[in-house]
Design an enzyme around this catalytic site. Structure first.
Site, PDB file in Angstrom:
ATOM      1  N   LYS A  92      -2.035  -5.452 -20.008  1.00 58.36           N
ATOM      2  CA  LYS A  92      -1.463  -6.579 -19.117  1.00 58.36           C
ATOM      3  C   LYS A  92      -2.159  -6.879 -18.341  1.00 58.36           C
ATOM      4  CE  LYS A  92       0.176  -7.484 -15.258  1.00 58.36           C
ATOM      5  NZ  LYS A  92       1.441  -7.564 -15.396  1.00 58.36           N
ATOM      6  N   LYS A 123       8.567 -15.080 -21.785  1.00 63.59           N
ATOM      7  CA  LYS A 123       9.535 -13.783 -21.967  1.00 63.59           C
ATOM      8  C   LYS A 123      10.308 -13.443 -22.187  1.00 63.59           C
ATOM      9  CE  LYS A 123       6.859 -13.436 -18.527  1.00 63.59           C
ATOM     10  NZ  LYS A 123       5.904 -13.992 -17.698  1.00 63.59           N
ATOM     11  N   GLU A 167       7.684 -12.210 -25.500  1.00 61.84           N
ATOM     12  CA  GLU A 167       7.114 -10.647 -25.219  1.00 61.84           C
ATOM     13  C   GLU A 167       8.158  -9.386 -24.827  1.00 61.84           C
ATOM     14  OE1 GLU A 167       5.612 -11.735 -21.561  1.00 61.84           O
ATOM     15  OE2 GLU A 167       3.720 -10.462 -21.463  1.00 61.84           O
ATOM     16  N   CYS A 214       0.198  -1.367   0.019  1.00 64.32           N
ATOM     17  CA  CYS A 214      -0.513  -0.492   0.178  1.00 64.32           C
ATOM     18  C   CYS A 214       1.261   1.408  -0.068  1.00 64.32           C
ATOM     19  CB  CYS A 214      -0.813  -0.077   1.539  1.00 64.32           C
ATOM     20  SG  CYS A 214      -1.949  -1.579   1.379  1.00 64.32           S
ATOM     21  N   ASN A 249       0.803  -0.454   6.189  1.00 67.81           N
ATOM     22  CA  ASN A 249       1.119  -1.155   4.922  1.00 67.81           C
ATOM     23  C   ASN A 249       2.110  -2.399   5.327  1.00 67.81           C
ATOM     24  OD1 ASN A 249       1.906  -2.177   2.285  1.00 67.81           O
ATOM     25  ND2 ASN A 249       3.685  -0.507   2.281  1.00 67.81           N
ATOM     26  N   GLY A 250       1.436  -3.945   5.150  1.00 72.51           N
ATOM     27  CA  GLY A 250       2.232  -5.386   5.979  1.00 72.51           C
ATOM     28  C   GLY A 250       1.012  -6.395   5.900  1.00 72.51           C
ATOM     29  N   ARG A 272       0.558   2.370  -8.963  1.00 71.61           N
ATOM     30  CA  ARG A 272       0.553   1.321  -9.554  1.00 71.61           C
ATOM     31  C   ARG A 272      -0.701   0.705  -9.440  1.00 71.61           C
ATOM     32  NH1 ARG A 272       4.009   0.951  -3.695  1.00 71.61           N
ATOM     33  NH2 ARG A 272       5.461   3.052  -4.087  1.00 71.61           N
ATOM     34  N   TRP A 279      -4.467  -1.152  -1.231  1.00 73.22           N
ATOM     35  CA  TRP A 279      -3.708  -2.762  -2.268  1.00 73.22           C
ATOM     36  C   TRP A 279      -4.570  -4.131  -1.913  1.00 73.22           C
ATOM     37  CZ3 TRP A 279      -3.178  -4.421  -7.217  1.00 73.22           C
ATOM     38  CH2 TRP A 279      -2.592  -5.624  -7.809  1.00 73.22           C
ATOM     39  N   GLU A 332       7.929 -20.443 -19.863  1.00 69.24           N
ATOM     40  CA  GLU A 332       7.775 -19.368 -19.754  1.00 69.24           C
ATOM     41  C   GLU A 332       9.229 -18.403 -19.478  1.00 69.24           C
ATOM     42  OE1 GLU A 332       6.366 -17.426 -17.615  1.00 69.24           O
ATOM     43  OE2 GLU A 332       7.696 -16.046 -16.740  1.00 69.24           O
ATOM     44  N   HIS A 378      12.475 -34.753 -31.469  1.00 72.24           N
ATOM     45  CA  HIS A 378      10.968 -35.293 -32.071  1.00 72.24           C
ATOM     46  C   HIS A 378      11.016 -34.113 -33.536  1.00 72.24           C
ATOM     47  CE1 HIS A 378      10.581 -39.199 -29.826  1.00 72.24           C
ATOM     48  NE2 HIS A 378      10.347 -38.013 -28.611  1.00 72.24           N
TER      49      HIS A 378
HETATM   50  C1  F6R Z   1       3.283 -12.902 -19.296  1.00 70.09           C
HETATM   51  C2  F6R Z   1       2.411 -12.589 -18.980  1.00 70.09           C
HETATM   52  C3  F6R Z   1       0.741 -13.210 -19.734  1.00 70.09           C
HETATM   53  C4  F6R Z   1      -0.334 -12.857 -18.352  1.00 70.09           C
HETATM   54  C5  F6R Z   1      -1.313 -13.950 -18.765  1.00 70.09           C
HETATM   55  C6  F6R Z   1      -2.554 -14.371 -17.473  1.00 70.09           C
HETATM   56  O1  F6R Z   1       4.132 -12.224 -19.212  1.00 70.09           O
HETATM   57  O2  F6R Z   1       1.925 -11.476 -18.275  1.00 70.09           O
HETATM   58  O3  F6R Z   1       0.483 -14.055 -20.466  1.00 70.09           O
HETATM   59  O4  F6R Z   1       0.682 -14.405 -17.359  1.00 70.09           O
HETATM   60  O5  F6R Z   1      -2.067 -12.619 -19.801  1.00 70.09           O
HETATM   61  O6  F6R Z   1      -2.492 -13.201 -16.700  1.00 70.09           O
HETATM   62  P1  F6R Z   1      -3.253 -12.965 -15.767  1.00 70.09           P
HETATM   63  O7  F6R Z   1      -2.459 -13.488 -14.468  1.00 70.09           O
HETATM   64  O8  F6R Z   1      -3.748 -11.425 -15.096  1.00 70.09           O
HETATM   65  O9  F6R Z   1      -4.968 -13.949 -15.638  1.00 70.09           O
END
Ligand code: F6R
Length: 604
Positions: A599, A481, A484, A2, A97-98, A27, A71, A477, A500
């Site tokens: 996001k 990343k 992306e 927070c 906060n905590g 944020r 938050w 992953e 394969h």
């Molecule tokens: C990869 C990424 C996306 C999310 C996906 C699911 O870095 O950010 O692949 O992981 O869109 O998002 P959430 O977790 O919000 O359901």
């Protein structure tokens, strides 16, 4: 997680703290509030964003104020749960906060003593505890109250009974004091006060400070601390990112804290077990479950895949993982012993939500692992666990993945201990979870080495990531990343699958990142690395510290500390996050907002 801003001095306090709160808003907080003292207190709380508020506060005068953007962690997003929280008589006000780990126990005792609570938060117990001990001197009451609290806090307290001061305290939750001329500020984040003063003091754990217009004093265990005033030379944009160039790096650097926050107050070391408050109401139902569907998208889906291995190995539960967009159109074979768990940082991913609603329709028990409190997923699932990873701003998910893995590991212990897992095994896992944050910090300490490797490999346009068993989803992953954020083509494969098909593409132009910690599939991974080397492919190996032989086969080695095999993904993902970040940085990409991505994917 927070945001806190407070002011004491000779100016009108409210405009100063509100300006600070607005600067914290990037944020994505969910509610806010403030309290100004001027004889009587003026308390205000609201859901939403301070920048969207249309109330006029010009009439609110006073030289002492505290404020907070929330938050949510304990308690939903409601006006009552927003800070500041107050005592029974509305004379003491606290922003915090905590997490107060023992708040339930403290709350029950305080209710027994006649205190009346207005919110569901852990913070409110602090206000009532201070009330209990208050006899005219605020810092004395705060000191006594804090002796009873177990957990973390950055807090600021004011009182009409001792009105000329703000008392602040810190334990594992950042808090700084801003030093002005006849005025002092307190904030959880320098970005909140940087336009007002650049002179700051960092509070340390266990310190309590008293801020008055005339000066300040800082104490630790009754002794006065002598502190250095530092000058911040960051600009506002850097300050928001904690001094890092990008949110993505800031969030990767927070990964050890993410593990700490996820496990805080949830491990029962002596019983080799965990307590997950959000599952309490379905505890008995969960005993009858023998098939668990794990659904998520993107990175969250890879966390599910790691969870499947954990559950099979340690909880004797058949796990089945799928991505939301596929699962929602399947006809899964389910029965009364099936439960489905949905993993999502945002809790708003349309495909994951649709899959969850489909399962609810079929009468299947639905659980959620979610970061955002009060999100659609959190509200609609039958029960669930919050990851407590804090706001994740960069589009690419990093610390949220680590939080999801830590939560899945705890869920595995919880379900395992309901079944055949012995106390000895449970103890081994929970005690290693306690060690993990420091092991994660060790990896971050070597980030320059990973940066150098990214520099060395920046010319390549194709990468392959391989891993087996627990680290197969981590390979996926790592590849996700990299593509992306750096827009470099990358693919992840199980080590055994190379032969394969993918081997056809391996040559001197396509390096392979091989995740090969010293675990049950190490020898097999070495065989895969040899397959790559035989095709002249370069290999960056992620190996366990102390493994010297790997240097004879791999071109470059990134070491990670030894841990339990089931927990290695929580460590092996960290260098891969850093590698993706540094590749993107060296290629000059728009790291926090990669092109074409959002996001939270709230459309199908
Ligand atoms: C990869 C990424 C996306 C999310 C996906 C699911 O870095 O950010 O692949 O992981 O869109 O998002 P959430 O977790 O919000 O359901």
């Amino acid at each position: 997680m927070c945001g806190i801003v407070g002011y004491v001095g000779s100016k009108d306090a409210l405009p100063i703290v509100l300006a600070g709160l607005k600067r914290l808003e990037y944020r994505g907080y969910d509610s806010y509030g403030f309290c100004v003292l001027n004889g009587k207190p003026f308390l205000f709380k609201q859901i939403g964003k301070i920048s969207e508020n249309s109330d006029n506060f010009d009439h609110v005068k006073g030289n002492v104020a505290i404020s907070h953007t929330r938050w949510a962690t304990t308690g939903e997003v409601t006006k009552e749960n927003a800070h500041p929280h107050s005592d029974c008589k509305e004379e003491i006000f606290v922003v915090h906060n905590g997490i107060v780990e023992n708040y339930k126990e403290l709350k029950n005792n305080l209710i027994g003593e006649g205190h009346v609570f207005k919110s569901e938060t852990d913070t409110e117990v602090i206000a009532h505890l201070i009330e209990k001990y208050f006899s005219g001197n605020l810092e004395e009451a705060v000191k006594k109250a804090l002796k009873e609290i177990r957990g973390t806090y950055g807090l600021a307290v004011i009182s009409t009974g001792d009105p000329e001061k703000i008392v602040v305290a810190r334990m594992s939750s950042p808090l700084i004091i801003g030093v002005g001329v006849d005025e002092f500020l307190v904030a959880s984040d320098p970005s909140a006060i940087i336009t007002h003063t650049r002179q700051i003091i960092n509070l340390d754990d266990g310190e309590i400070a008293v801020l008055k217009k005339a000066g300040f004093s800082i104490f630790k265990e009754e002794k006065e601390s002598q502190k250095q005033i530092e000058t911040i030379d960051w600009d506002i944009e850097q300050a928001e990112k904690g001094g890092y160039d990008h949110f993505m790096l800031k969030e990767i650097m927070e990964e050890p804290n993410t593990i700490e926050d996820a496990i805080r107050g949830r491990l029962i070391l002596e019983d080799g077990n965990v307590k997950l408050g959000g599952l309490f109401q379905v505890e008995e139902k969960l005993r009858g479950i023998n098939n668990l569907l794990l659904i998520g998208c993107g990175t969250a889906h890879y966390a599910c895949a790691v969870g499947e291995y954990m559950l099979e190995d340690y909880a004797s539960i058949a796990g089945e993982t799928d991505i939301g967009s596929e699962f929602r159109y399947r006809k899964p074979i389910v029965n009364k012993n099936t439960a489905a768990i949905f993993v999502s940082q945002s809790g708003e991913t349309a495909d994951t939500l649709a899959a969850m609603r489909e399962m609810k329709e079929k009468g299947i028990l639905t659980l959620g692992i979610t970061n955002v409190v009060g999100s659609s997923q959190a509200r609609e699932t039958d029960a669930g666990v919050y990851t407590r990873s804090g706001p994740e701003i960069a589009v690419a998910s990093t610390k949220a993945f680590i939080g999801q893995l830590a939560t899945l590991a705890m869920l595995t212990v919880y379900l395992g201990r309901q079944r055949e897992m012995s106390v000895v095994t449970g103890k081994r896992i929970v005690s290693e979870l306690v060690n993990l944050p420091n092991l994660a910090r060790e990896i971050l300490g070597h980030r320059e080495e990973i940066k150098n490797i990214a520099e060395k490999y920046k010319k390549y346009r194709d990468f392959w990531f391989i891993g087996r068993k627990y680290n197969y989803p981590v390979a996926l992953e790592g590849a996700l990343k990299l593509k992306e954020v750096s827009y470099v083509h990358a693919e992840g494969t199980a080590g055994g699958e190379l032969k394969h098909g993918p081997l056809a593409l391996i040559d001197e132009n396509c390096p392979t990142i091989a995740i090969c910690p010293s675990d049950s599939v190490y020898e097999k991974m070495i065989a895969n690395i040899e397959e790559v080397k035989a095709r002249k492919g370069k290999v960056i190996a992620l190996a366990t510290e102390g493994n010297e032989e790997i240097k004879n086969i791999a071109d470059d080695v990134i070491y990670i500390p030894k841990t339990l095999e089931m927990l290695t993904p929580l460590l092996s993902a960290i260098p891969l996050h850093l590698f993706a970040y540094y590749m993107a940085a060296v290629l000059g990409r728009n790291i926090d907002k990669p092109k074409n991505l959002a996001k939270s994917v709230t459309v199908e």
